[in-house]
Design a protein around this motif. Structure first.
Motif, PDB file in Angstrom:
ATOM      1  N   GLU A  87      29.765  49.169  72.259  1.00 53.74           N
ATOM      2  CA  GLU A  87      31.076  48.973  71.633  1.00 53.74           C
ATOM      3  C   GLU A  87      31.618  50.310  71.151  1.00 53.74           C
ATOM      4  O   GLU A  87      32.808  50.601  71.312  1.00 53.74           O
ATOM      5  CB  GLU A  87      30.973  47.996  70.465  1.00 53.74           C
ATOM      6  N   TYR A  88      30.741  51.119  70.565  1.00 58.88           N
ATOM      7  CA  TYR A  88      31.159  52.446  70.093  1.00 58.88           C
ATOM      8  C   TYR A  88      31.604  53.307  71.268  1.00 58.88           C
ATOM      9  O   TYR A  88      32.628  53.999  71.190  1.00 58.88           O
ATOM     10  CB  TYR A  88      30.016  53.132  69.338  1.00 58.88           C
ATOM     11  N   VAL A  89      30.832  53.255  72.382  1.00 54.21           N
ATOM     12  CA  VAL A  89      31.188  54.022  73.570  1.00 54.21           C
ATOM     13  C   VAL A  89      32.548  53.576  74.106  1.00 54.21           C
ATOM     14  O   VAL A  89      33.396  54.403  74.476  1.00 54.21           O
ATOM     15  CB  VAL A  89      30.107  53.876  74.663  1.00 54.21           C
ATOM     16  N   ARG A  90      32.789  52.260  74.157  1.00 52.77           N
ATOM     17  CA  ARG A  90      34.063  51.756  74.678  1.00 52.77           C
ATOM     18  C   ARG A  90      35.234  52.162  73.773  1.00 52.77           C
ATOM     19  O   ARG A  90      36.310  52.512  74.257  1.00 52.77           O
ATOM     20  CB  ARG A  90      34.005  50.231  74.825  1.00 52.77           C
ATOM     21  N   LYS A  91      35.013  52.103  72.465  1.00 50.80           N
ATOM     22  CA  LYS A  91      36.068  52.543  71.545  1.00 50.80           C
ATOM     23  C   LYS A  91      36.386  54.021  71.760  1.00 50.80           C
ATOM     24  O   LYS A  91      37.557  54.428  71.718  1.00 50.80           O
ATOM     25  CB  LYS A  91      35.638  52.302  70.098  1.00 50.80           C
ATOM     26  N   LEU A  92      35.342  54.817  71.992  1.00 50.22           N
ATOM     27  CA  LEU A  92      35.542  56.236  72.250  1.00 50.22           C
ATOM     28  C   LEU A  92      36.289  56.443  73.563  1.00 50.22           C
ATOM     29  O   LEU A  92      37.175  57.302  73.662  1.00 50.22           O
ATOM     30  CB  LEU A  92      34.189  56.946  72.285  1.00 50.22           C
ATOM     31  N   LYS A  93      35.944  55.652  74.574  1.00 53.33           N
ATOM     32  CA  LYS A  93      36.655  55.730  75.858  1.00 53.33           C
ATOM     33  C   LYS A  93      38.134  55.421  75.690  1.00 53.33           C
ATOM     34  O   LYS A  93      38.996  56.110  76.245  1.00 53.33           O
ATOM     35  CB  LYS A  93      36.036  54.748  76.868  1.00 53.33           C
ATOM     36  N   ILE A  94      38.440  54.363  74.939  1.00 45.97           N
ATOM     37  CA  ILE A  94      39.839  53.975  74.741  1.00 45.97           C
ATOM     38  C   ILE A  94      40.594  55.063  73.975  1.00 45.97           C
ATOM     39  O   ILE A  94      41.741  55.376  74.277  1.00 45.97           O
ATOM     40  CB  ILE A  94      39.929  52.622  74.001  1.00 45.97           C
ATOM     41  N   ALA A  95      39.931  55.669  72.986  1.00 41.81           N
ATOM     42  CA  ALA A  95      40.572  56.760  72.241  1.00 41.81           C
ATOM     43  C   ALA A  95      40.878  57.933  73.158  1.00 41.81           C
ATOM     44  O   ALA A  95      41.956  58.544  73.080  1.00 41.81           O
ATOM     45  CB  ALA A  95      39.667  57.198  71.085  1.00 41.81           C
ATOM     46  N   LYS A  96      39.929  58.256  74.059  1.00 37.01           N
ATOM     47  CA  LYS A  96      40.152  59.344  75.012  1.00 37.01           C
ATOM     48  C   LYS A  96      41.243  58.963  76.008  1.00 37.01           C
ATOM     49  O   LYS A  96      42.056  59.808  76.417  1.00 37.01           O
ATOM     50  CB  LYS A  96      38.846  59.681  75.732  1.00 37.01           C
ATOM     51  N   ALA A  97      41.264  57.675  76.416  1.00 32.63           N
ATOM     52  CA  ALA A  97      42.292  57.210  77.350  1.00 32.63           C
ATOM     53  C   ALA A  97      43.678  57.364  76.735  1.00 32.63           C
ATOM     54  O   ALA A  97      44.625  57.826  77.398  1.00 32.63           O
ATOM     55  CB  ALA A  97      42.031  55.754  77.727  1.00 32.63           C
TER      56      ALA A  97
END
Length: 294
Positions: A235-245
């Motif tokens: 979940e943390y990784v996905r949140k980080l991905k969305i922030a980078k996106a």
């Protein structure tokens, strides 16, 4: 009537202040192995610092205090993202009760922080701080020092140590000392995982790779991370991905297919679906909303 005299019980009695300095460390700072024949107190006023001793490595964050006993190996590194401000005080003390303070690190409360504020103020005016981390030099008396400042520093240090000893006793009585220490260790592990995730190529991150890095099973790693952060590792990784996106969309340097590839998504469809799940809008709608704010 003859009065009887009662001898004062000196639980903590500090002799000499050996070193005293408050320093803002650069992010590249690293203190290599060294030992000293006196007690040393390290307090993190800001940022993060990894303190290494014969007892292992402890990640200290703002508000944490740690003691090195005489003769113990010392090493330490500053956190690159949040370099620390440290108060370091070296002192001679032969009191047996000091041994209990090796059970730290300690998280300071308001009363202990107020004591430290006074110690910094009085010590900075009464002692000429030595060059940081060159401990062969001893703290020198400041010729402009006001009356009694050195004694105030000594007394306040003794009071601080006594308050920490009371904290240990209170925790033991409540049976919480081991659980608090475990919680502190788990928080350090979780922060190491976060640091690793944020330094890594996010397109190649997976749970198995993180588990191998920290030599933990999926279950153990997941439990530690969830207790410390409130979310799962992925979940943390996905949140980080969305922030980078979001950042890449605002930059307008890549199209959506390229952004999906950069972030490790198998297709633009999967990227769009994941983006909408976490933000409530499709990537194109997010881009429009950003432009509408200009």
């Amino acid at each position: 009537m003859e009065s009887s005299m009662m001898k004062v019980d000196r639980i903590i009695e500090i002799g000499t202040i050996v070193a005293f300095h408050y320093r803002e460390l650069p992010k590249q700072f690293s203190c290599k192995r060294q030992t000293y024949p006196y007690w040393e107190m390290v307090y993190v006023d800001k940022g993060e610092y990894a303190a290494v001793s014969d007892r292992g490595t402890v990640r200290l964050t703002q508000g944490d205090l740690f003691f090195y006993p005489p003769g113990e190996r010392q090493e330490g590194t500053a956190n690159v993202q949040t370099p620390p401000n440290l108060l370091i005080v070296g002192f001679d003390c032969a009191s047996d009760a000091m041994c209990d303070l090796q059970q730290g690190p300690f998280r300071l409360g308001d009363s202990e922080r107020r004591l430290l504020t006074d110690i910094v103020r009085e010590g900075a005016l009464s002692l000429d701080p030595v060059v940081p981390f060159r401990r062969e030099e001893r703290a020198a008396r400041n010729s402009l020092s006001s009356i009694g400042r050195e004694q105030v520093v000594k007394n306040q240090l003794e009071i601080l140590c006594i308050q920490l000893l009371r904290q240990i006793t209170s925790l033991k009585e409540c049976g919480k000392l081991s659980s608090l220490r475990k919680e502190h260790q788990e928080t350090g592990i979780a922060q190491n995982i976060i640091d690793f995730i944020e330094r890594s190529d996010i397109s190649e991150l997976c749970l198995d790779r993180i588990c191998r890095k920290f030599a933990l099973s999926r279950t153990h790693l997941g439990d530690i991370f969830k207790r410390s952060t409130g979310c799962s590792v992925m979940e943390y990784v996905r949140k980080l991905k969305i922030a980078k996106a979001k950042a890449l969309i605002r930059e307008e340097a890549y199209n959506y297919t390229e952004i999906a590839e950069l972030l490790g998504y198998g297709s633009i469809h999967y990227f769009s679906k994941d983006f909408k799940k976490w933000t409530g809008t499709a990537p194109s709608e997010y881009a429009k909303s950003v432009k509408a704010r200009i």
